[in-house]
Design a protein around this motif. Structure first.
Motif, mmCIF file in Angstrom:
data_model
loop_
_atom_site.group_PDB
_atom_site.id
_atom_site.type_symbol
_atom_site.label_atom_id
_atom_site.label_comp_id
_atom_site.label_asym_id
_atom_site.label_seq_id
_atom_site.Cartn_x
_atom_site.Cartn_y
_atom_site.Cartn_z
ATOM 1 N N THR A 320 41.128 27.486 2.037
ATOM 2 C CA THR A 320 41.039 28.596 1.081
ATOM 3 C C THR A 320 40.096 28.221 -0.068
ATOM 4 O O THR A 320 39.251 29.021 -0.486
ATOM 5 N N GLU A 321 40.246 27.003 -0.586
ATOM 6 C CA GLU A 321 39.361 26.534 -1.645
ATOM 7 C C GLU A 321 37.952 26.268 -1.118
ATOM 8 O O GLU A 321 36.950 26.587 -1.774
ATOM 9 N N LEU A 322 37.876 25.668 0.057
ATOM 10 C CA LEU A 322 36.581 25.294 0.619
ATOM 11 C C LEU A 322 35.711 26.517 0.893
ATOM 12 O O LEU A 322 34.478 26.451 0.806
ATOM 13 N N ALA A 323 36.350 27.647 1.203
ATOM 14 C CA ALA A 323 35.599 28.873 1.471
ATOM 15 C C ALA A 323 34.850 29.357 0.238
ATOM 16 O O ALA A 323 33.835 30.060 0.357
ATOM 17 N N HIS A 324 35.335 29.003 -0.948
ATOM 18 C CA HIS A 324 34.610 29.355 -2.178
ATOM 19 C C HIS A 324 33.340 28.501 -2.326
ATOM 20 O O HIS A 324 32.349 28.939 -2.906
ATOM 21 N N LEU A 445 44.807 14.399 0.904
ATOM 22 C CA LEU A 445 43.519 14.124 0.253
ATOM 23 C C LEU A 445 42.462 13.759 1.304
ATOM 24 O O LEU A 445 41.321 14.229 1.252
ATOM 25 N N GLU A 446 42.870 12.953 2.263
ATOM 26 C CA GLU A 446 41.951 12.571 3.327
ATOM 27 C C GLU A 446 41.630 13.762 4.228
ATOM 28 O O GLU A 446 40.509 13.882 4.737
ATOM 29 N N LEU A 447 42.600 14.644 4.424
ATOM 30 C CA LEU A 447 42.354 15.873 5.186
ATOM 31 C C LEU A 447 41.244 16.693 4.528
ATOM 32 O O LEU A 447 40.336 17.186 5.200
ATOM 33 N N ALA A 449 38.898 15.626 2.511
ATOM 34 C CA ALA A 449 37.635 14.908 2.629
ATOM 35 C C ALA A 449 37.023 15.104 4.018
ATOM 36 O O ALA A 449 35.810 15.316 4.159
ATOM 37 N N MET A 450 37.872 15.054 5.041
ATOM 38 C CA MET A 450 37.390 15.199 6.418
ATOM 39 C C MET A 450 36.893 16.611 6.701
ATOM 40 O O MET A 450 35.868 16.801 7.368
ATOM 41 N N LEU A 451 37.597 17.615 6.204
ATOM 42 C CA LEU A 451 37.173 19.000 6.410
ATOM 43 C C LEU A 451 35.805 19.250 5.777
ATOM 44 O O LEU A 451 34.910 19.833 6.407
ATOM 45 N N LYS A 452 35.658 18.811 4.549
ATOM 46 C CA LYS A 452 34.397 19.041 3.837
ATOM 47 C C LYS A 452 33.243 18.301 4.516
ATOM 48 O O LYS A 452 32.157 18.852 4.725
ATOM 49 N N LYS A 453 33.488 17.051 4.894
ATOM 50 C CA LYS A 453 32.438 16.251 5.528
ATOM 51 C C LYS A 453 32.093 16.791 6.913
ATOM 52 O O LYS A 453 30.919 16.795 7.316
ATOM 53 N N VAL A 470 53.832 16.654 3.814
ATOM 54 C CA VAL A 470 52.866 15.740 3.214
ATOM 55 C C VAL A 470 52.862 15.997 1.716
ATOM 56 O O VAL A 470 53.213 17.086 1.252
ATOM 57 N N GLU A 471 52.477 14.991 0.945
ATOM 58 C CA GLU A 471 52.456 15.131 -0.517
ATOM 59 C C GLU A 471 51.306 16.032 -0.947
ATOM 60 O O GLU A 471 50.186 15.927 -0.439
ATOM 61 N N ARG A 472 51.583 16.936 -1.891
ATOM 62 C CA ARG A 472 50.541 17.823 -2.426
ATOM 63 C C ARG A 472 49.472 17.027 -3.162
ATOM 64 O O ARG A 472 49.737 15.937 -3.692
ATOM 65 N N VAL A 473 48.290 17.617 -3.201
ATOM 66 C CA VAL A 473 47.212 17.033 -4.022
ATOM 67 C C VAL A 473 46.695 18.124 -4.953
ATOM 68 O O VAL A 473 46.830 19.315 -4.665
ATOM 69 N N PRO A 474 46.111 17.753 -6.070
ATOM 70 C CA PRO A 474 45.628 18.756 -7.038
ATOM 71 C C PRO A 474 44.529 19.647 -6.448
ATOM 72 O O PRO A 474 43.712 19.192 -5.628
ATOM 73 N N GLU A 475 44.506 20.894 -6.856
ATOM 74 C CA GLU A 475 43.414 21.781 -6.459
ATOM 75 C C GLU A 475 42.081 21.209 -6.938
ATOM 76 O O GLU A 475 42.005 20.549 -7.971
ATOM 77 N N GLY A 476 41.059 21.487 -6.159
ATOM 78 C CA GLY A 476 39.728 21.016 -6.526
ATOM 79 C C GLY A 476 39.453 19.572 -6.176
ATOM 80 O O GLY A 476 38.405 19.023 -6.544
ATOM 81 N N SER A 477 40.382 18.931 -5.465
ATOM 82 C CA SER A 477 40.188 17.536 -5.066
ATOM 83 C C SER A 477 39.335 17.476 -3.806
ATOM 84 O O SER A 477 39.762 17.910 -2.734
ATOM 85 N N TRP A 478 38.141 16.935 -3.934
ATOM 86 C CA TRP A 478 37.223 16.822 -2.798
ATOM 87 C C TRP A 478 36.586 15.437 -2.761
ATOM 88 O O TRP A 478 35.416 15.255 -3.059
ATOM 89 N N PRO A 479 37.368 14.417 -2.412
ATOM 90 C CA PRO A 479 36.801 13.058 -2.376
ATOM 91 C C PRO A 479 35.792 12.919 -1.236
ATOM 92 O O PRO A 479 35.834 13.650 -0.245
#
Length: 619
Positions: A320-324, A445-447, A449-453, A470-479
């Motif tokens: 959802t975030e990545l689509a932006h 978080l790794e998910l 990173a993998m989607l974006k890459k 799985v533990e939530r991660v903050p919005e906008g996190s794109w390592p």
């Protein structure tokens, strides 16, 4: 209780109409009681109660074969077919299956868990029956959702061509009963099922054809034209199927009457019934999506229970975030919007979302079409359902190295749904396809990173994750992530455990604070991190690979192949699922039985001479 009198379907034959109505309500109460205790497929089973009572009242199971598509709506069938005393064990370890299963009961005509298979099974059975000169009824119960499946539609084509005797019950739980043509429509529905009408029609056609072929053709065309008008161009006629309906699927008396009439007819007939998911249980009627398969609940005060933050939800939030950020991103699902965590995405980006229905093959090839014309499609698909699109992944996506991301949900053993739903084959069959890359994140978080890459790199990429929280991660996190590189989570002096995804926790538990044992997050399954693997082997470390996947052809096999190509022979143990199908039950128990939990890892290390203590401790 009337239910106390029923130990087999034959016991229904002696029950009165009033007793059958009471039985239906008692079945509902028992289904609610057990689902409250165990969880399970509640709403769909409640909606099919009258249908199942009527089927067993009229037909003679197990001689007559009653096939349930998917099988998750057949709880009443299980209770009525000798499993009343063990119904409380449904979906539990050592208990009965949540779906129909041939090896469980002679009354279960097919083993099933995936949708859209019953019609092909039915035509196969009809051909076998007629070829062997036998005489029994074949009834297939299929939902309006399962009928969207390409396999179901293709089977209808064969059924129409073969014209074998069978009854198809279309259980429609979303559409309302049409009142558009009123009494005429009801009259026509009743008229066409009468045997004397069918016999007279057949006799009349023969006489007309003998006397005047021209008159016969005119009458025949007029009749077909009338059918099109009266039935608003019902598509089932195009398949050569007799159509009856829609009728009220909760009118028990009416269903019994219809089944008694329909069973006498030759050729294939479709009875279209309209039912309500969750029927008889107000909360399930109001929200059949949540109550389709709820966890345990208090039947007196039913409330929605948070199932936690799942991998599916983490994926949904990420795309959802990545689509932006990526305007070409387009998400596809084969009828699993809720299960794949895509409700929010579908509402936020409706113009970049496609639900193909239960057509995994269409979803994969549609993704290929999008990629060919410049989009970046992400196909959200369960591992168990991706098996149904394997040809399309090879033929339509991989050969041309198209930019398609496969978000592979429910990877590994899944628990209560059992053998039909375990996602334990995807690594083996995907890694043999040239150009397909496979990754498995350790956390949300790794998910991300993998989607974006994966979208940046291009080409076909599969990202697999478990049915778990799985533990939530903050919005906008794109390592960022170095593609193809493994991650050393703990250094070891003598041995390393190579693991990924769900089994990584077992690796860390087994290693504990033992200085001799290290842990590697082998997050890229294709390509492997051959540089790190070679380094470990050359330094003489003992290796253990662990995976929640079939051992044969999986990650461990890939590691052995790579080492062989390097000409290296380190001391290595491969832990994975044995060459059997795992049934339903708790995931930790099945992991223990399969030999992939922390205790099994410690045992493997000890066999190689590594000092180990108790799970999670040093020597």
């Amino acid at each position: 209780m009337v239910l106390d009198k029923v130990n087999s379907p034959s016991d229904l034959k002696a029950l009165s109409e009033v007793e059958l109505l009471v039985l239906a309500e008692e079945l509902r109460s028992e289904i609610i009681r057990v689902c409250a205790q165990n969880g399970g497929h509640l709403a769909s089973s409640l909606g099919a109660v009258e249908l199942i009572v009527a089927l067993h009242k009229v037909f003679d199971s197990p001689r007559d074969r009653i096939l349930f598509d998917v099988g998750h709506q057949a709880y009443a069938h299980k209770i009525l077919t000798g499993r009343k005393g063990v119904f409380h064990t449904i979906r539990q370890e050592g208990g009965i299956s949540g779906f129909t299963k041939v090896s469980e009961s002679e009354h279960d005509a097919i083993t099933v868990g995936h949708a859209s298979t019953s019609l092909a099974n039915a035509i196969g059975m009809a051909i076998a029956r007629d070829t062997l000169g036998e005489d029994y009824q074949i009834v297939s119960v299929i939902g309006d959702g399962a009928l969207t499946g390409g396999m179901a539609l293709a089977a209808l084509n064969v059924i129409g061509e073969q014209q074998r005797k069978m009854l198809i019950v279309l259980n429609d739980n979303e559409m309302s009963i049409s009142e558009n043509v009123g009494a005429l429509n009801r009259f026509f529905k009743e008229l066409q099922i009468k045997k004397w009408v069918q016999d007279t029609e057949k006799w009349g056609r023969g006489v007309l054809e003998t006397i005047s072929p021209r008159l016969f053709n005119l009458v025949d065309r007029a009749k077909e034209a009338a059918k099109l008008v009266l039935h608003q161009e019902n598509p089932f006629y195009a398949w050569g199927l007799r159509y009856v309906g829609p009728v009220d699927g909760h009118n028990l008396k009416g269903l019994i009457h219809l089944f008694q009439e329909l069973k006498e007819l030759d050729g294939p007939t479709i009875l279209h019934i309209v039912t309500q998911k969750g029927k008889g249980y107000k909360v399930a009627e109001a929200d059949p999506i949540y109550w389709h398969g709820p966890p345990g609940f208090d039947p007196e005060k039913p409330e929605k229970v948070s199932k936690g933050y799942s991998w599916s939800a983490a994926f949904g939030d990420a795309v959802t975030e990545l689509a932006h950020l990526e305007p070409r991103l387009f998400v596809i699902t084969p009828a699993m919007r809720e299960g794949s965590g895509l409700v929010k995405y579908s509402q936020t980006h409706p113009s970049r979302y496609l639900d193909t229905g239960i057509c995994e093959d269409v979803a994969a090839t549609a993704a290929a079409g999008m990629a060919l014309r410049g989009l970046k499609p992400v196909l959200a698909i369960y591992s168990t359902f991706m098996q149904r699109a394997y040809d399309q992944i090879i033929h339509d996506i991989a050969i041309e190295k198209l930019d398609v991301v496969l978000a592979v949900d429910r990877a590994g053993i899944v628990g209560g749904d059992g053998a039909t739903h375990n996602g334990v084959f995807d690594i083996a069959y995907l890694r043999t396809v040239p150009g397909v890359q496979i990754a498995a994140p350790k956390d949300a978080l790794e998910l991300r990173a993998m989607l974006k890459k994966a979208l940046e790199l291009g080409g076909p990429v599969a990202i697999r994750y478990a049915r778990d929280n799985v533990e939530r991660v903050p919005e906008g996190s794109w390592p960022d992530i170095e593609w193809g590189r493994w991650e050393v989570l703990k250094e070891g002096g003598k041995a390393y455990i190579l693991s990924f995804g769900k089994t990584l926790k077992y690796a860390l538990e087994a290693a504990g604070d033992n200085p001799e044992v290290g842990v590697i997050n082998a997050r890229f399954l294709k390509p492997l991190d051959r540089e790190l693997l070679e380094k470990l082997a050359l330094k003489g470390y003992k290796l253990v690979t662990v995976e929640d996947h079939q051992k044969m052809g999986g990650f461990g096999s890939a590691v052995l192949e790579a080492l062989s190509e390097m000409g290296l022979k380190p001391d290595i143990r491969v832990l994975g699922l044995p060459d059997v199908f795992f049934d339903h039950g708790s995931i930790p128990r099945m992991h223990r039985e399969a030999g992939i939990d922390a205790a099994a890892i410690l045992e493997a290390l000890a066999q190689m001479g590594v000092r180990v203590g108790e799970v999670g401790t040093a020597d």
